[in-house]
Design a protein around this motif. Structure first.
Motif, PDB file in Angstrom:
ATOM      1  N   PRO A  16      80.783  31.469  14.120  1.00  0.00           N
ATOM      2  CA  PRO A  16      81.041  31.030  16.198  1.00  0.00           C
ATOM      3  C   PRO A  16      82.181  31.986  16.211  1.00  0.00           C
ATOM      4  O   PRO A  16      81.460  32.841  16.991  1.00  0.00           O
ATOM      5  CB  PRO A  16      81.137  29.468  16.177  1.00  0.00           C
ATOM      6  N   LEU A  17      83.399  31.842  15.286  1.00  0.00           N
ATOM      7  CA  LEU A  17      84.108  32.726  16.348  1.00  0.00           C
ATOM      8  C   LEU A  17      84.496  34.088  16.210  1.00  0.00           C
ATOM      9  O   LEU A  17      84.444  35.025  16.702  1.00  0.00           O
ATOM     10  CB  LEU A  17      85.574  32.156  15.361  1.00  0.00           C
ATOM     11  N   GLU A  18      83.207  34.600  15.032  1.00  0.00           N
ATOM     12  CA  GLU A  18      83.190  36.206  14.747  1.00  0.00           C
ATOM     13  C   GLU A  18      82.089  36.106  15.621  1.00  0.00           C
ATOM     14  O   GLU A  18      82.246  37.802  15.978  1.00  0.00           O
ATOM     15  CB  GLU A  18      82.482  36.396  13.028  1.00  0.00           C
ATOM     16  N   THR A  19      81.435  35.632  15.899  1.00  0.00           N
ATOM     17  CA  THR A  19      80.196  35.997  16.597  1.00  0.00           C
ATOM     18  C   THR A  19      81.122  35.986  18.359  1.00  0.00           C
ATOM     19  O   THR A  19      80.367  37.196  19.088  1.00  0.00           O
ATOM     20  CB  THR A  19      78.613  35.093  17.008  1.00  0.00           C
ATOM     21  N   GLU A  24      83.037  40.075  22.750  1.00  0.00           N
ATOM     22  CA  GLU A  24      84.151  40.312  23.485  1.00  0.00           C
ATOM     23  C   GLU A  24      84.421  41.372  23.494  1.00  0.00           C
ATOM     24  O   GLU A  24      84.960  42.112  24.306  1.00  0.00           O
ATOM     25  CB  GLU A  24      85.533  38.812  23.388  1.00  0.00           C
ATOM     26  N   ILE A  25      84.141  41.768  21.878  1.00  0.00           N
ATOM     27  CA  ILE A  25      85.036  43.200  22.778  1.00  0.00           C
ATOM     28  C   ILE A  25      83.590  44.168  22.869  1.00  0.00           C
ATOM     29  O   ILE A  25      83.752  45.627  22.289  1.00  0.00           O
ATOM     30  CB  ILE A  25      85.348  43.715  21.272  1.00  0.00           C
ATOM     31  N   GLY A  26      82.324  43.885  23.089  1.00  0.00           N
ATOM     32  CA  GLY A  26      80.620  44.897  23.809  1.00  0.00           C
ATOM     33  C   GLY A  26      80.404  44.731  22.624  1.00  0.00           C
ATOM     34  O   GLY A  26      79.377  46.228  22.777  1.00  0.00           O
ATOM     35  N   PHE A  82      91.005  39.783  14.741  1.00  0.00           N
ATOM     36  CA  PHE A  82      91.166  38.517  15.175  1.00  0.00           C
ATOM     37  C   PHE A  82      90.966  38.552  17.340  1.00  0.00           C
ATOM     38  O   PHE A  82      90.764  38.568  17.945  1.00  0.00           O
ATOM     39  CB  PHE A  82      92.464  39.736  15.892  1.00  0.00           C
ATOM     40  N   TYR A  83      90.778  37.188  17.023  1.00  0.00           N
ATOM     41  CA  TYR A  83      90.032  35.938  18.352  1.00  0.00           C
ATOM     42  C   TYR A  83      90.422  35.018  18.159  1.00  0.00           C
ATOM     43  O   TYR A  83      90.877  33.760  17.199  1.00  0.00           O
ATOM     44  CB  TYR A  83      88.350  36.125  18.319  1.00  0.00           C
TER      45      TYR A  83
END
Length: 140
Positions: A16-19, A24-26, A82-83
């Motif tokens: 879920p973080l990778e998604t 977020e970066i489009g 990085f998120y």
């Protein structure tokens, strides 16, 4: 907060973080085939993921893809993915996560990040302060 090296056991919690990062970066969300390739890369050590956990939930992540650098003739790495979950931003966990990744990835002074101009101040605040020209990606 607990900082950890992401292994196969935490991979489902990382997805879920990778998604969210890609969104977020489009970029398009990873497919299951993308996640299969990513898991295989983690298994082989081609990419190292680090995370911050708030109890059972991962709330931040980053990755380091190992390289060898002639900057200092040692293992280096490329910092990516990085998120931080928005609710946990501006709490200090970003700096701690970067510090943890540097200490646990085995990279020396050659940890680099390619970033958009709008993110430069953030990465400088996280410790990425040495300019090394311009990064260009090859286009097929």
């Amino acid at each position: 907060m607990e900082y950890l090296n992401v292994t196969e056991q935490q991979f489902e919690a990382l997805k879920p973080l990778e998604t969210a990062y890609k969104r977020e970066i489009g970029e398009e969300a990873p497919t299951e085939a993308d996640f299969d390739r990513l898991l295989e890369a983690i298994r082989k050590g081609d990419i190292l993921f680090f995370a911050c956990a708030d109890g059972e939930r991962l709330v931040g992540c980053c990755s380091v893809s190992p390289t060898f650098s002639t900057f200092d003739y040692r293992r280096g790495g490329v910092f990516e993915d990085f998120y931080i979950v928005p609710k946990h931003r501006h709490t200090g966990i970003a700096k701690e996560l970067v510090r943890y990744a540097v200490e646990n990835s085995g990279v020396g002074a050659s940890l680099t990040v390619g970033c958009a101009d709008c993110d430069r101040a953030m990465y400088e605040a996280l410790g990425f302060r040495i300019p090394i020209g311009t990064i260009l990606a090859f286009e097929r």
